[in-house]
Design a protein around this motif. Structure first.
Motif, PDB file in Angstrom:
ATOM      1  N   UNK A 173       0.858  -1.191   0.000  1.00 13.95           N
ATOM      2  CA  UNK A 173       0.000   0.000   0.000  1.00 13.95           C
ATOM      3  C   UNK A 173       0.891   1.236   0.000  1.00 13.95           C
ATOM      4  N   UNK A 174       0.474   2.267  -0.717  1.00 16.27           N
ATOM      5  CA  UNK A 174       1.248   3.504  -0.755  1.00 16.27           C
ATOM      6  C   UNK A 174       1.466   4.000   0.669  1.00 16.27           C
ATOM      7  N   UNK A 175       2.680   4.396   0.972  1.00 12.16           N
ATOM      8  CA  UNK A 175       3.012   4.881   2.302  1.00 12.16           C
ATOM      9  C   UNK A 175       3.554   3.797   3.218  1.00 12.16           C
ATOM     10  N   UNK A 176       3.417   2.535   2.826  1.00 13.06           N
ATOM     11  CA  UNK A 176       3.947   1.428   3.620  1.00 13.06           C
ATOM     12  C   UNK A 176       5.406   1.196   3.238  1.00 13.06           C
ATOM     13  N   UNK A 177       6.160   0.615   4.125  1.00 13.61           N
ATOM     14  CA  UNK A 177       7.578   0.374   3.867  1.00 13.61           C
ATOM     15  C   UNK A 177       7.902  -1.095   3.642  1.00 13.61           C
ATOM     16  N   UNK A 178       6.903  -1.963   3.701  1.00 11.39           N
ATOM     17  CA  UNK A 178       7.163  -3.392   3.512  1.00 11.39           C
ATOM     18  C   UNK A 178       6.276  -3.938   2.400  1.00 11.39           C
ATOM     19  N   UNK A 179       6.698  -5.079   1.846  1.00  9.68           N
ATOM     20  CA  UNK A 179       5.968  -5.743   0.774  1.00  9.68           C
ATOM     21  C   UNK A 179       5.185  -6.922   1.334  1.00  9.68           C
ATOM     22  N   UNK A 180       4.140  -7.302   0.624  1.00 11.34           N
ATOM     23  CA  UNK A 180       3.360  -8.494   0.965  1.00 11.34           C
ATOM     24  C   UNK A 180       4.202  -9.735   0.707  1.00 11.34           C
ATOM     25  N   UNK A 181       3.661 -10.883   1.066  1.00 10.85           N
ATOM     26  CA  UNK A 181       4.251 -12.152   0.627  1.00 10.85           C
ATOM     27  C   UNK A 181       4.058 -12.243  -0.883  1.00 10.85           C
ATOM     28  N   UNK A 182       4.754 -13.184  -1.513  1.00  3.22           N
ATOM     29  CA  UNK A 182       4.617 -13.403  -2.955  1.00  3.22           C
ATOM     30  C   UNK A 182       3.164 -13.758  -3.276  1.00  3.22           C
ATOM     31  N   UNK A 183       2.525 -12.953  -4.111  1.00  2.00           N
ATOM     32  CA  UNK A 183       1.108 -13.141  -4.434  1.00  2.00           C
ATOM     33  C   UNK A 183       0.869 -14.235  -5.479  1.00  2.00           C
ATOM     34  N   UNK A 184       1.935 -14.714  -6.104  1.00  2.00           N
ATOM     35  CA  UNK A 184       1.796 -15.823  -7.057  1.00  2.00           C
ATOM     36  C   UNK A 184       1.959 -17.178  -6.362  1.00  2.00           C
TER      37      UNK A 184
END
Length: 111
Positions: A46-57
């Motif tokens: 999400x914009x403004x967040x500093x971390x990424x989700x887990x791999x969505x694939x």
């Protein structure tokens, strides 16, 4: 109903609203691979967040010319996201999107 009972109901409702847990909804989003390389991993933030989700694939990939639907967890109706696509040669492609208005992204030819 008395004024005191009505005031108590309003107070209880206000407290419950303040304690409300953020609601996440999985938003379907299609990735179309128009590049000559396989997409190996996709992450969202999400914009403004500093971390990424887990791999969505998860364990899947998107070969050239194919598409795959992913699900992005949108917290409290958040719409603006960055996507990070990792290609088979290790290159990273980033894309900013509004998942509430746009339901797909086409990765085009690479430079």
């Amino acid at each position: 109903m008395s004024l005191a009972a009505s005031s108590n109901r309003i107070a209880v409702s206000t407290v419950l609203a303040a304690l409300a847990v953020p609601v996440a909804a999985d938003v379907p989003y299609e990735i179309i691979n128009g590049s000559p390389l396989t997409v190996m991993e996709i992450y969202a933030s999400a914009m403004g967040e500093t971390s990424w989700s887990d791999d969505l694939l998860y364990a899947h990939v998107i070969p050239p010319g194919k598409a795959n639907s992913i699900r992005i967890a949108s917290l409290d109706g958040q719409c603006d996201y960055s996507l990070l696509l990792i290609l088979e040669d290790g290159r990273e492609q980033r894309h900013r999107t509004n998942i509430c208005r746009t339901k797909h992204y086409t990765l085009g030819p690479l430079e």
